[in-house]
Write a protein that holds these residues in place. Structure first.
Motif, mmCIF file in Angstrom:
data_model
loop_
_atom_site.group_PDB
_atom_site.id
_atom_site.type_symbol
_atom_site.label_atom_id
_atom_site.label_comp_id
_atom_site.label_asym_id
_atom_site.label_seq_id
_atom_site.Cartn_x
_atom_site.Cartn_y
_atom_site.Cartn_z
ATOM 1 N N UNK A 170 -2.002 -22.376 7.941
ATOM 2 C CA UNK A 170 -1.615 -21.325 7.596
ATOM 3 C C UNK A 170 -1.416 -21.058 6.057
ATOM 4 N N UNK A 171 -1.112 -22.207 5.356
ATOM 5 C CA UNK A 171 -0.944 -22.117 3.834
ATOM 6 C C UNK A 171 -2.555 -21.483 3.177
ATOM 7 N N UNK A 172 -3.599 -22.378 3.671
ATOM 8 C CA UNK A 172 -4.795 -22.141 3.354
ATOM 9 C C UNK A 172 -5.249 -20.680 3.661
ATOM 10 N N UNK A 173 -5.145 -20.305 4.813
ATOM 11 C CA UNK A 173 -5.941 -19.273 5.456
ATOM 12 C C UNK A 173 -4.981 -17.801 5.156
ATOM 13 N N UNK A 174 -3.926 -17.747 6.069
ATOM 14 C CA UNK A 174 -3.140 -16.467 6.096
ATOM 15 C C UNK A 174 -2.501 -16.038 4.892
ATOM 16 N N UNK A 175 -1.624 -17.249 4.333
ATOM 17 C CA UNK A 175 -0.872 -17.076 2.949
ATOM 18 C C UNK A 175 -1.871 -16.629 1.835
ATOM 19 N N UNK A 176 -2.948 -17.216 1.640
ATOM 20 C CA UNK A 176 -3.989 -17.362 0.516
ATOM 21 C C UNK A 176 -4.308 -15.682 0.659
ATOM 22 N N UNK A 177 -4.812 -15.566 1.844
ATOM 23 C CA UNK A 177 -5.269 -14.053 1.988
ATOM 24 C C UNK A 177 -4.373 -12.891 1.400
ATOM 25 N N UNK A 178 -3.073 -13.059 2.024
ATOM 26 C CA UNK A 178 -1.992 -12.193 1.487
ATOM 27 C C UNK A 178 -1.769 -11.993 0.334
ATOM 28 N N UNK A 179 -1.635 -13.215 -0.342
ATOM 29 C CA UNK A 179 -1.437 -13.274 -2.081
ATOM 30 C C UNK A 179 -2.757 -12.470 -2.859
ATOM 31 N N UNK A 180 -3.814 -12.928 -2.393
ATOM 32 C CA UNK A 180 -5.129 -12.423 -2.993
ATOM 33 C C UNK A 180 -5.080 -10.628 -2.857
ATOM 34 N N UNK A 181 -4.548 -10.370 -1.627
ATOM 35 C CA UNK A 181 -4.601 -8.870 -1.360
ATOM 36 C C UNK A 181 -3.632 -8.316 -2.135
ATOM 37 N N UNK A 182 -2.555 -8.827 -2.263
ATOM 38 C CA UNK A 182 -1.397 -7.936 -3.083
ATOM 39 C C UNK A 182 -1.739 -7.955 -4.752
ATOM 40 N N UNK A 183 -2.165 -9.379 -5.063
ATOM 41 C CA UNK A 183 -2.776 -9.128 -6.231
ATOM 42 C C UNK A 183 -3.884 -8.231 -6.895
ATOM 43 N N UNK A 184 -4.574 -8.021 -5.965
ATOM 44 C CA UNK A 184 -5.894 -7.181 -6.135
ATOM 45 C C UNK A 184 -5.713 -5.874 -6.256
ATOM 46 N N UNK A 185 -4.915 -5.541 -5.038
ATOM 47 C CA UNK A 185 -4.511 -4.192 -4.532
ATOM 48 C C UNK A 185 -3.184 -3.808 -4.625
ATOM 49 N N UNK A 186 -2.266 -4.366 -4.249
ATOM 50 C CA UNK A 186 -0.753 -3.933 -4.238
ATOM 51 C C UNK A 186 -0.218 -3.718 -5.806
ATOM 52 N N UNK A 187 -0.689 -4.394 -6.601
ATOM 53 C CA UNK A 187 -0.010 -4.158 -8.186
ATOM 54 C C UNK A 187 -0.698 -2.849 -8.629
ATOM 55 N N UNK A 188 -2.025 -2.707 -8.538
ATOM 56 C CA UNK A 188 -2.846 -1.761 -9.071
ATOM 57 C C UNK A 188 -2.369 -0.452 -8.307
ATOM 58 N N UNK A 189 -2.336 -0.504 -6.937
ATOM 59 C CA UNK A 189 -1.933 0.691 -6.293
ATOM 60 C C UNK A 189 -0.403 1.158 -6.726
ATOM 61 N N UNK A 190 0.467 0.161 -6.968
ATOM 62 C CA UNK A 190 2.020 0.423 -7.708
ATOM 63 C C UNK A 190 1.674 1.458 -8.420
ATOM 64 N N UNK A 191 0.919 0.833 -9.750
ATOM 65 C CA UNK A 191 0.747 1.466 -10.901
ATOM 66 C C UNK A 191 0.253 2.597 -10.513
#
Length: 617
Positions: free
Chosen positions: A140-161
């Protein structure tokens, strides 16, 4: 319980962490993974500034067209207008394209780096970590958590901006054009924010329940598949079906509740949007009739009134995602910050290298002389000493057998000798030197391990044997198989060495897997052998093959044999008898038989049982 219990605990842990407030300290831990790609982030932010300007500005073209072409009924200057409008649309599309491209680059690379960092770190963690940590937790750490972090870093912060900048830009232009109409739209925003907060909280709660139940379903599937033989032999199909229906029933109930909330929330948003449109149209129409504003200005307000609600909802959702992502970051960084129980000193790493960068040119040859010198040991999660002031000298080439009841602690000696654990007190010497003065990899590379239930990797038999020494030729692979008589078993298979072993070797019998793992160990040319119940679950013919190979190949090697069947250890140089985690007797077979202690009792009992089995065959 089992896997389902674990996944349920995981969901509870996530819920606790997701309820925490935003913490900058948590996000700072992602800087080392984010920093190499800051140029892409700067690019996507810059492009989003352009995107916001075009998104906010394009409705103004509509206003201009109405006021300068539609109302006057003329096409004068429309050529220039069309060119500028098309250029604005092209700029908007290009900004979106390159922004998405940069965000994808961030997502893919941050995800890749996080996965690699965890994988590399997992190679460094000690044996004890894998004894106490479920595979599902690591996965779960290596797959699902990593995917969520990468998605938020790449899209979430920019979309919020983008959403924040768009809302500010739209309200700024509306107040410049007509502050009265702008106030009408602005007054609805608090109601929309409260409505969104109310529903988002409840929708998030039911989303968590769905995730928790889904984890239980995953656990149920896992246990159902891995334990299918037990279920069928115990005729548990009906019971399993009832339990599964109960879990899926809860899943359905939670999903229906979430669907109902969504079904209420979306129409309410549309209702407020329509109400704002109606107020703007009514009041704006009055202003147009009284020539207080132009018709084009009213059209701009209508466009903004329709488009302003989605970014506000998006801001609420993204903020929720941002806070919940902290739990994922904490779990991933928790794994990365996990310290190995066994580490090499700085001096050792400088001379011998580490597991990822070994300096093999500095590795000394190993003879296999092992000495336990006043060793006391307690497991990291234990309270009592397993060994106390234990002394044992094992000359190179000696065979040490370790016997005792199940759970007696037979693997403790081997784990200490192999430096999978280290003494709490005292020293273990390899060739006269404390093994902590050399690297772990130096020692581990000299140990050939044959387990009771050996693990084979997906691939062919040839590939699995070659894992013992990757640079080995086909001839060396086949010679290793011949030495342990595995070639006799392989020859009976349709594709021989090119036979696919299946996942975990499930296409082969236990005996066949043991012979292949034995060949793999032989190919590595180790100085020390460990046979952990290596002949306890195989047929007589295969056992004879392994026994013959064992007598020949362990002759000049330091070796440890862990066995329940005492008939297999009579020729060992030293026999250690363990009970309740402690060594209660040691000596060779004849000495221990003469003492008539625990070994004598165990041996006599097994001899009688084996004799009775022979009678009834």
């Amino acid at each position: 319980m089992g896997a389902a219990y674990f996944y349920r605990k995981e969901a509870e842990e996530m819920e606790k962490k997701e309820n925490q407030n935003f913490s900058l300290a948590v996000w700072k831990k992602m800087l080392p993974f984010f920093r190499p790609y800051y140029r892409y982030f700067a690019t996507t932010v810059s492009l989003n500034v352009i995107l916001v300007l075009t998104d906010v500005g394009i409705p103004l073209f509509q206003s201009y067209a109405i006021d300068h072409f539609v109302v006057p009924g003329t096409l004068e200057g429309i050529d220039v207008f069309v060119v500028i409008y098309v250029l604005a649309v092209i700029l908007q599309a290009a900004s979106l394209f390159f922004s998405v491209r940069a965000a994808i680059h961030i997502e893919m690379n941050v995800g890749k780096d996080l996965k690699r960092a965890q994988f590399v770190h997992l190679q460094k963690l000690s044996f004890s970590y894998y004894n106490t940590t479920p595979v599902g937790y690591i996965h779960a750490r290596v797959m699902s958590d990593t995917l969520k972090i990468a998605t938020v870093l790449a899209w979430g912060l920019v979309d919020m901006f983008w959403a924040f900048a768009y809302v500010i830009g739209v309200f700024g232009i509306m107040f410049v054009l007509n502050w009265r109409l702008a106030l009408i739209v602005l007054l609805v925003v608090p109601f929309l924010a409260l409505l969104t907060a109310f529903f988002q909280k409840r929708m998030l709660l039911w989303n968590r329940k769905i995730r928790e139940t889904n984890s239980e379903i995953t656990g149920a599937f896992n246990e159902g598949i891995t334990g299918v033989q037990t279920s069928k032999t115990l005729v548990m199909e009906e019971q399993n079906d009832r339990a599964f229906q109960e879990i899926t029933g809860r899943m359905k109930k939670s999903s229906m509740t979430l669907a109902k909330l969504t079904a209420v929330y979306m129409p309410l948003i549309l209702f407020f949007s329509s109400m704002v449109m109606a107020f703007v149209l009514a009041r704006g129409g009055y202003f147009v009739q009284n020539q207080m504003i132009a018709l084009g200005t009213l059209s701009v307000f209508l466009s903004y009134a329709v488009g302003i609600f989605e970014p506000i909802q998006q801001l609420a959702r993204l903020l929720s995602d941002l806070i919940s992502c902290q739990a994922n970051i904490e779990r991933v960084t928790g794994l990365l910050e996990q310290e190995p129980n066994i580490t090499d000193s700085q001096e050792v790493r400088e001379k011998y290298g580490d597991s990822m960068h070994p300096k093999k040119e500095n590795w000394e040859p190993i003879k296999g002389d092992i000495e336990f010198r006043d060793v006391t040991f307690c497991y990291p999660d234990g309270k009592e000493n397993v060994l106390e002031h234990f002394n044992l000298r094992i000359p190179a080439g000696t065979t040490v057998a370790i016997v005792g009841d199940t759970g007696a602690g037979k693997s403790t000696i081997v784990n200490l000798a192999g430096r999978f654990f280290e003494p709490t007190e005292g020293q273990i010497l390899i060739d006269g030197r404390d093994y902590r003065e050399r690297s772990q990899l130096w020692l581990h590379s000299q140990i050939g391990y044959v387990l009771q239930n050996p693990h084979l990797f997906s691939g062919t038999i040839r590939e699995n044997i070659r894992y013992g020494r990757l640079e080995a030729t086909d001839a060396e692979v086949e010679e290793a198989a011949r030495q342990v008589s595995a070639d006799q078993v392989i020859a009976r298979l349709e594709k021989g060495y090119d036979t696919d072993v299946g996942e975990g070797g499930n296409r082969l019998s236990t005996g066949e897997k043991q012979l292949i793992s034995f060949a793999r160990a032989i190919l590595a040319k180790p100085a020390i052998f460990v046979l952990d119940e290596a002949t306890s679950s195989i047929d007589t013919w295969t056992e004879q093959l392994i026994q013959k190979a064992t007598e020949l190949l362990l002759k000049d090697h330091t070796s440890f044999m862990i066995a329940h069947r005492l008939s297999t250890v009579r020729n060992a140089d030293i026999i250690l008898v363990m009970k309740d985690g402690k060594i209660i007797e040691q000596g060779n077979h004849r000495e221990l038989i003469r003492r008539k202690g625990q070994y004598y009792s165990l041996y006599s009992k097994q001899f009688e049982e084996e004799r009775m089995l022979e009678v009834f065959r």
